[in-house]
Design a protein around this motif. Structure first.
Motif, PDB file in Angstrom:
ATOM      1  N   ALA A   1      25.462   3.286 -54.946  1.00  7.44           N
ATOM      2  CA  ALA A   1      25.609   2.776 -56.312  1.00  7.44           C
ATOM      3  C   ALA A   1      25.108   3.790 -57.334  1.00  7.44           C
ATOM      4  O   ALA A   1      25.691   3.948 -58.417  1.00  7.44           O
ATOM      5  N   ALA A   2      24.012   4.492 -57.013  1.00  5.75           N
ATOM      6  CA  ALA A   2      23.469   5.495 -57.935  1.00  5.75           C
ATOM      7  C   ALA A   2      24.445   6.648 -58.120  1.00  5.75           C
ATOM      8  O   ALA A   2      24.643   7.151 -59.239  1.00  5.75           O
ATOM      9  N   ILE A   3      25.095   7.059 -57.033  1.00  7.32           N
ATOM     10  CA  ILE A   3      26.086   8.145 -57.122  1.00  7.32           C
ATOM     11  C   ILE A   3      27.285   7.711 -57.946  1.00  7.32           C
ATOM     12  O   ILE A   3      27.767   8.452 -58.815  1.00  7.32           O
TER      13      ILE A   3
ATOM     14  N   GLY B   1      28.603   2.978 -66.291  1.00  8.63           N
ATOM     15  CA  GLY B   1      27.238   2.992 -65.780  1.00  8.63           C
ATOM     16  C   GLY B   1      27.103   2.322 -64.440  1.00  8.63           C
ATOM     17  O   GLY B   1      27.538   2.863 -63.427  1.00  8.63           O
ATOM     18  N   ALA B   2      26.530   1.127 -64.410  1.00  8.90           N
ATOM     19  CA  ALA B   2      26.200   0.454 -63.157  1.00  8.90           C
ATOM     20  C   ALA B   2      27.447   0.056 -62.367  1.00  8.90           C
ATOM     21  O   ALA B   2      28.471  -0.330 -62.933  1.00  8.90           O
TER      22      ALA B   2
ATOM     23  N   VAL C   1      33.440   0.970 -59.560  1.00 10.61           N
ATOM     24  CA  VAL C   1      33.111   1.411 -60.925  1.00 10.61           C
ATOM     25  C   VAL C   1      34.387   1.855 -61.634  1.00 10.61           C
ATOM     26  O   VAL C   1      35.298   2.400 -61.006  1.00 10.61           O
ATOM     27  N   PRO C   2      34.478   1.628 -62.946  1.00  8.17           N
ATOM     28  CA  PRO C   2      35.596   2.188 -63.711  1.00  8.17           C
ATOM     29  C   PRO C   2      35.364   3.673 -63.952  1.00  8.17           C
ATOM     30  O   PRO C   2      34.229   4.107 -64.194  1.00  8.17           O
TER      31      PRO C   2
END
Length: 326
Positions: free
Chosen positions: A248-250, A258-259, A270-271
């Motif tokens: 998730a951090a990558i 962001g998140a 993620v978009p």
């Protein structure tokens, strides 16, 4: 594109049923040898538009041409150029599948031998040869649907109107029907397709027109419409669920929002702004020693586009009063 390239042209089509405004100035255009997907929520006016183009209804205002013929003043020539499969199978239940097709061929002035030959071709093509000499009332709903489409193709029409052609078919038969439609287009036919299945429009249509409340609200290629929703989405499923937070951090570092979210168990989404993030993400995951079992970059689905445009989901357009059909 010039008007000579267009097989279907409609401008400003208006049709009212009492106080119901089924169409309020609809424009449509379909190029030769292509598939136009006509989408809209239940009651949007899709079927009304098809019936006007097929000369089954007259417009209160506006005009349309099919194969160069005005649908109002040259209806006979239009009918000789088109095939139509409506929402509900219209075959004669008391005739066999073969008799249905031969009868239509004879009505199209084919000889007896030509009629039997064409019927046999279509029965084979639609996987109905074994049931050819059974009455249509013994057919399943899917078989009747296939026979109905076969009937619309007897005269090898230049333009084919398919109004919800795969409704009631199981998934494998739907895909068989898709192959038939692709073959028709490859053979030079032009198709106007209404459907409640957005994956069907995505798979078959060269362009899509979306109508709602009797008006055109969007027109583009499937990919162009998907970009209406926004950018692309990157999804990753790490091999080790314990490394979801690291993954998730990558993803958060390459995301435009962001998140990361978790749309399904074990999958992060993620978009992102474009395709360039994919190799960068792969490199970061490899550097961190994070293996993945799924990694995809995709545009929004047509379902998401449809909901954004209309605020509703697609459904069969069956609200046109049957008494108005003539």
């Amino acid at each position: 594109m010039t008007s000579h390239d267009l097989v279907i042209e409609a401008e400003g089509l208006v049709r009212h049923f009492g106080r119901t405004k089924a169409l309020q100035g609809v424009d449509l255009s379909v190029a030769r040898g292509t598939v136009l997907g006509l989408l809209g929520p239940n009651g949007a006016g899709k079927t009304t538009a098809v019936r006007i183009l097929a000369t089954l209804l007259t417009a209160d205002a506006g005009h349309a041409r099919v194969c160069g013929y005005d649908v109002a003043t040259h209806a006979q020539q239009v009918r000789q150029s088109i095939g139509l499969t409506g929402q509900y199978a219209s075959v004669d239940a008391d005739l066999t599948g073969r008799q249905n097709l031969v009868m239509i061929a004879r009505l199209l002035d084919m000889s007896g031998a030509q009629s039997r030959r064409r019927a046999a071709e279509l029965l084979e093509w639609f996987d109905l040869a074994e049931a050819a000499d059974r009455t249509a009332k013994t057919y399943s709903g899917g078989m009747r649907r296939r026979l109905d489409l076969a009937a619309s193709l007897v005269g090898r029409p230049e333009v084919i109107f398919l109004d919800e052609p795969t409704t009631g078919l199981d998934p494998s038969k739907r895909e068989d029907m898709w192959d038939v439609i692709r073959a028709l287009v490859a053979d030079g036919s032009t198709v106007l397709l209404t459907t409640q299945y957005l994956d069907e429009a995505d798979a078959l249509a060269d362009e899509i027109t979306v109508i709602d409340h009797g008006r055109v609200i969007a027109h583009d290629t499937p990919e162009g419409l998907k970009r209406v929703v926004g950018g692309q989405t990157l999804e990753v499923r790490p091999t080790d669920p314990a490394r979801l937070d690291e993954t998730a951090a990558i993803l958060g570092a390459v995301s435009t929002a962001g998140a990361a979210e978790q749309p399904r168990k074990g999958v992060l989404s993620v978009p992102v702004a474009g395709e360039d993030v994919l190799p960068a993400t792969v490199a970061r995951l490899a550097s961190a020693g994070i293996g993945v079992t799924e990694l995809s970059l995709h545009l929004p689905s047509l379902d998401e586009v449809f909901f954004l445009l209309t605020g509703r989901t697609a459904a069969i357009d069956d609200t046109t009063p049957h008494a108005e059909v003539a």
